[in-house]
Design a protein around this motif. Structure first.
Motif, mmCIF file in Angstrom:
data_model
loop_
_atom_site.group_PDB
_atom_site.id
_atom_site.type_symbol
_atom_site.label_atom_id
_atom_site.label_comp_id
_atom_site.label_asym_id
_atom_site.label_seq_id
_atom_site.Cartn_x
_atom_site.Cartn_y
_atom_site.Cartn_z
ATOM 1 N N GLU A 28 -8.921 28.489 -39.039
ATOM 2 C CA GLU A 28 -8.329 29.421 -40.002
ATOM 3 C C GLU A 28 -6.922 29.831 -39.585
ATOM 4 O O GLU A 28 -6.010 29.884 -40.424
ATOM 5 C CB GLU A 28 -9.224 30.653 -40.145
ATOM 6 N N ASP A 29 -6.722 30.110 -38.302
ATOM 7 C CA ASP A 29 -5.405 30.518 -37.819
ATOM 8 C C ASP A 29 -4.380 29.407 -37.965
ATOM 9 O O ASP A 29 -3.232 29.655 -38.355
ATOM 10 C CB ASP A 29 -5.479 30.981 -36.368
ATOM 11 N N ASP A 51 -12.683 42.179 -31.471
ATOM 12 C CA ASP A 51 -13.284 41.038 -32.167
ATOM 13 C C ASP A 51 -13.587 39.935 -31.162
ATOM 14 O O ASP A 51 -12.842 38.972 -31.039
ATOM 15 C CB ASP A 51 -12.329 40.494 -33.229
ATOM 16 N N GLN A 76 -12.259 30.206 -36.038
ATOM 17 C CA GLN A 76 -11.089 31.073 -35.914
ATOM 18 C C GLN A 76 -9.825 30.251 -35.713
ATOM 19 O O GLN A 76 -8.793 30.512 -36.339
ATOM 20 C CB GLN A 76 -11.265 32.066 -34.764
ATOM 21 N N ILE A 82 -15.407 36.691 -29.608
ATOM 22 C CA ILE A 82 -16.005 35.471 -30.143
ATOM 23 C C ILE A 82 -17.145 35.081 -29.210
ATOM 24 O O ILE A 82 -16.961 34.964 -28.007
ATOM 25 C CB ILE A 82 -14.947 34.360 -30.239
ATOM 26 N N LYS A 96 -17.805 29.773 -33.595
ATOM 27 C CA LYS A 96 -16.965 30.865 -34.085
ATOM 28 C C LYS A 96 -15.516 30.668 -33.631
ATOM 29 O O LYS A 96 -14.576 30.911 -34.392
ATOM 30 C CB LYS A 96 -17.483 32.218 -33.605
#
Length: 64
Positions: free
Chosen positions: A17-18, A3, A14, A5, A10
């Motif tokens: 969200e983390d 995955d 991430q 980035i 992006k």
């Protein structure tokens, strides 16, 4: 790492969200996360994407 980035946006998403997953206690009842926003601003400052006095705009709720 499969995955990858490919953009700062992006990466910002991430991280946001983390942080929210790892620290649910930072998330206010209305869904805002001022601590997450502060971390995002500091990262942008360290990367030279903003001036220290500039404020990063938090992610729009629709892009979270």
């Amino acid at each position: 790492m499969s995955d990858q980035i490919h953009s700062y946006r992006k990466l910002q998403q991430q991280i946001h969200e983390d942080l929210r997953i790892q620290h649910p206690d930072w998330v206010e009842p209305n869904g805002d996360c001022p601590t997450c926003d502060s971390y995002e601003s500091r990262l942008a400052e360290l990367l030279g994407l903003t001036q220290p006095s500039d404020a990063m705009q938090p992610l729009e709720p629709s892009s979270r």
